[in-house]
Design an enzyme around this catalytic site. Structure first.
Site, PDB file in Angstrom:
ATOM      1  N   GLU A 105       0.789  -1.221   0.000  1.00 47.11           N
ATOM      2  CA  GLU A 105       0.000   0.000   0.000  1.00 47.11           C
ATOM      3  C   GLU A 105       0.826   1.279   0.000  1.00 47.11           C
ATOM      4  OE1 GLU A 105      -4.227   0.744   2.043  1.00 47.11           O
ATOM      5  OE2 GLU A 105      -2.544   0.626   3.403  1.00 47.11           O
ATOM      6  N   GLU A 248      14.408 -21.133   5.397  1.00 51.89           N
ATOM      7  CA  GLU A 248      13.993 -21.453   6.762  1.00 51.89           C
ATOM      8  C   GLU A 248      14.956 -22.474   7.334  1.00 51.89           C
ATOM      9  OE1 GLU A 248       9.996 -22.933   7.068  1.00 51.89           O
ATOM     10  OE2 GLU A 248       9.183 -21.422   5.713  1.00 51.89           O
TER      11      GLU A 248
END
Ligand SMILES: *[C@@H]1O[C@H](CO)[C@@H](O)[C@H](O)[C@H]1NC(C)=O
Ligand SMILES: *[C@@H]1O[C@H](CO)[C@@H](O)[C@H](O)[C@H]1NC(C)=O
Length: 462
Positions: A105, A248
């Protein structure tokens, strides 16, 4: 982690504050997941990372609050676009716009054009690759991960599974032509958890009685072995130099035997030392992984326990930002989060004056709603007795309900107390308030570039 049980393609966007993508030495980053029952404010989390000089973070979705808090922090962000979004993204440019609007945004007006012009052709490309592999229209690749894909293979014999060779060739060539690294998740804990024959000491970094001898090379830990298995697999496809990022890696601290503070500290500290030494592996001497993202920054108490009860306990920090153990990421030991807003020091426990024989349904309900995984076998609260169990469940529920007095009623079986009922290592938590207090900062010169990451490789190797 259930994510790991499938081969899937994930599109990843890397947002960096720095103007150029400098090729630096290996950096330790963290995964910041937010599937939490008690959410620390994004500002608290970003400050926690800054205090601990963590310069890279990977997000599982483009959560606007997290991204806003990260703006201007100088922390490099890798944002995963959820698998479900991929088909949508690649099938229409407008969906892509939508994603950018949701995820980025703050940057929409200034960067949407650039972003879009980059994403769409990539998606089209990816789509074509998938079409060639008869996977058109699905984009999301969900292929059950064969955990024994590499069992008993030596690192030098590493190869992608035969049925994946074609798709992997396309993906890796695609990555290569975009200058993107290969991203892999490595979990020696899961190797050990899923296989009682796995030599325990091989999972750790501090010496091993079970080294793996592979021709001229000897492997003393599963991480190096896994890494070189991937190097071999990439080499077989013709990309021996392809940079590798560990997306990860980590060790849980609770919810299973083998998941404890000591083991997590030894593993993670060994890992950090190994990576920061820049010594690389036998097949890539002097070339450590490009970046390593620890899994995970914080515990996530609302995650699915399908993979196991340990799934909610991967954090190097507890849910509220307290360092769980002494760990040095290269800049001194971990520091706790500051200015965390807790609920009042109150707990809900089983009323000692009541007959608890009718408690079963309440217990079940509380634990379904809140998190009771520390009560399980191997967990930190496994030996607190029946009454302790009930109190623990009641309190977990009460805290998730933000200490609403009604949530401690349980038909008169519950009771609110000001005395901390924690016993030894078993911590009865107090929730945090998750006010959305965002420290909004001005953004610097953001540059957006794109990586295509592929979690298509899970090695179980011994
Ligand atoms: C912690 O876990 C390790 C293996 O991961 C195990 O060897 C050790 O016994 C455990 N320690 C405790 C105190 O349970
Ligand atoms: C407490 O709960 C755990 C998890 O349900 C269970 O394994 C344990 O046996 C319980 N303890 C008692 C004394 O009932």
């Amino acid at each position: 982690m259930e994510r790991l049980h499938f081969y899937s393609i994930v599109l990843v966007v890397v947002v960096s504050l720095s103007a150029a993508a400098e090729v630096a030495e290996s950096a330790i980053g963290v995964n910041w997941g937010t599937i939490s029952l008690h959410r620390l404010s994004p500002k608290n989390v970003v400050d926690l990372m800054k205090d601990n000089k963590i310069e890279k973070v990977k997000l599982f979705d483009a959560d606007p609050d997290s991204l806003k808090a990260l703006m201007g922090s100088g922390i490099q962000v890798m944002v995963g676009i959820p698998n479900e979004m991929l088909a949508l993204l690649s099938s229409s440019a407008s969906a892509c716009d939508l994603y950018v609007a949701v995820g980025n945004e703050p940057f929409l007006t200034s960067y949407s054009g650039q972003f879009q012009s980059y994403v769409v052709p990539t998606m089209v490309n990816l789509q074509q690759s998938l079409a060639k592999a008869n996977l058109a229209g699905t984009v999301k690749l969900v292929v059950p991960c064969n955990a024994d894909a590499y069992v008993s293979n030596l690192p030098s014999q590493g190869a992608f599974r035969a049925e994946l060779t074609q798709i992997m060739t396309q993906i890796v060539s695609f990555l290569n032509s975009n200058g993107s690294p290969f991203i892999v998740n490595i979990y020696p804990f899961l190797s050990m958890y899923g296989n009682s024959d796995f030599p325990q000491d091989y999972a750790f970094f501090e010496g091993t009685m079970h080294p793996v001898v592979d021709g001229p090379n000897t492997y003393y830990n599963a991480f190096d072995g896994n890494f070189d298995t991937l190097v071999s697999a990439l080499s077989k496809l013709g990309y021996p130099q392809m940079p590798i990022v560990i997306g990860e890696v980590g060790w849980p601290t609770d919810g299973a035997s083998g998941a404890n503070l000591t083991a997590a500290r030894v593993f993670n500290q060994g890992l950090v030392k190994n990576v920061l030494s820049n010594k690389g592996t036998p097949l890539r001497p002097g070339v450590p992984p490009m970046d390593v993202y620890l899994f995970s920054l914080l515990d996530e108490g609302a995650k699915s326990t399908l993979p196991g009860n340990f799934e909610r306990h991967w954090g190097i920090f507890s849910f509220d930002g307290l360092a769980k153990y002494r760990l040095n990421l290269g800049n001194g030991y971990l520091k706790n989060a500051k200015e965390v807003k807790y609920l009042p020091s109150r707990w809900c426990v089983a009323n000692p004056n009541r007959d608890l024989s009718t408690v079963a349904n309440h217990f079940k309900l509380a634990c379904n709603y809140a998190d009771c995984t520390t009560l399980s076998y191997g967990g930190s609260c496994n030996d607190i007795g029946e009454k302790g169990n009930i109190s623990y469940a009641f309190n977990s529920y009460y805290q998730v309900q933000k200490q609403n007095p009604k949530s401690c009623e349980f038909d008169g079986l519950g009771m609110i107390t000001m005395l901390d009922p924690s016993i030894g290592d078993c911590r009865f938590l107090v929730g945090v308030t998750d006010e959305k207090s965002l420290g909004f900062r001005s953004d610097g010169g953001w540059s957006v570039f794109l990586l295509v990451a592929c979690w298509a490789f899970r090695v179980i190797f011994m």
